[in-house]
Design an enzyme around this catalytic site. Structure first.
Site, PDB file in Angstrom:
ATOM      1  CD  GLU A 164     -21.067   6.451 -23.632  1.00 16.02           C
ATOM      2  OE1 GLU A 164     -21.249   7.656 -23.350  1.00 16.02           O
ATOM      3  OE2 GLU A 164     -21.959   5.581 -23.474  1.00 16.02           O
ATOM      4  CG  HIS A 191     -22.753   7.885 -20.174  1.00 11.78           C
ATOM      5  ND1 HIS A 191     -22.729   8.610 -21.352  1.00 11.78           N
ATOM      6  CD2 HIS A 191     -23.370   8.676 -19.255  1.00 11.78           C
ATOM      7  CE1 HIS A 191     -23.296   9.797 -21.150  1.00 11.78           C
ATOM      8  NE2 HIS A 191     -23.700   9.856 -19.891  1.00 11.78           N
ATOM      9  CB  CYS A 234     -26.741  10.582 -21.285  1.00 10.23           C
ATOM     10  SG  CYS A 234     -26.734  11.662 -19.830  1.00 10.23           S
TER      11      CYS A 234
END
EC number: 6.3.5.3
Length: 233
Positions: free
Chosen positions: A206, A204, A87
């Site tokens: 994660e 994302h 990002c």
């Protein structure tokens, strides 16, 4: 895997990233402040996480790209070290010259925050070996400037050299304007540099590594990095 997470003023995803790295690798990552001029000894992976570094003033990632620590990151990448930008981290890598192109305002001029589908284009890179080529994964996005753009020659080179690793798609893997959430050229969600050791992506991964989140599709990226480094050791 010994990882280092960069921390800039305004970044807000560093703890999410650190948790994902810890859960998958079993090791606590180092948190590296932007004013540092070196990386921890023995670092295997450097991560520039998401957020709004320096409030996104001037351009997203433009100020962070000129932070003292980025000289060490560029040297690390030049030596073949693995670098991941997610990002705002992707924007920082583009602004720092580690990746080509730029991230512009989303085509609809609105902030996008929801899960999307990505098609994994290759499975033979450190950043994709945890997946199969053509596999569709589901991960979140949260950005206002994720519209990847570059000149025609750069796009042609990225495509011709197989450097587009992740692409926005439908749940069944179809690519097209309908599934291109932000207007990115060629539905690009993630690219690597010529050497293949620097990845930038807007989604994302994660945030999708634990069952409690309802999806673990992002785990493959980190598991693949661990496997790659173990094999290279």
């Amino acid at each position: 895997m010994k990882s280092a997470v960069l921390v800039f003023p305004g970044i807000n995803r560093e703890r999410d990233m650190a948790r994902a790295l810890r859960l998958v690798s079993g090791r606590e990552p180092a948190m590296v402040w932007h004013a540092e001029t070196s990386l921890p000894e023995g670092t295997d992976l450097v991560v520039a996480p998401g957020g709004f570094s320096y409030g996104d003033y001037l351009r997203c990632g433009a100020i962070a790209a000129r932070a003292p620590v980025m000289d060490a990151v560029r040297a690390f990448a030049s030596d073949g070290g693995l670098v991941l930008g997610v990002c705002n981290g992707f924007q920082i890598l583009c602004e720092s010259g580690l990746l080509p192109g730029i991230l512009m305002r989303n085509a609809r001029l609105k902030f996008i925050c929801h899960d999307v589908h990505l098609r994994v284009e290759r499975s033979d890179t450190p950043f994709t070996r945890g997946y199969n080529a053509g596999q569709v994964i589901r991960v979140p996005v949260a950005h206002g400037e994720g519209n990847y753009a570059a000149d025609e020659d750069t796009i042609r080179r990225l495509e011709g050299e197989g450097r587009v690793l992740y692409r926005y798609c439908s749940a069944s893997g179809e690519v097209g304007d309908t599934h291109n959430i932000n207007g990115a050229a060629q539905s690009i969600a993630g690219i690597v540099n010529e050497r293949g050791n620097v990845l930038g992506m807007m989604p994302h991964p994660e945030n999708h590594v634990e069952d409690i989140m309802g999806c673990t599709d992002g785990r493959g990226l980190f598991a693949g990095l661990v496997a790659h480094l173990e094999r290279a050791a």
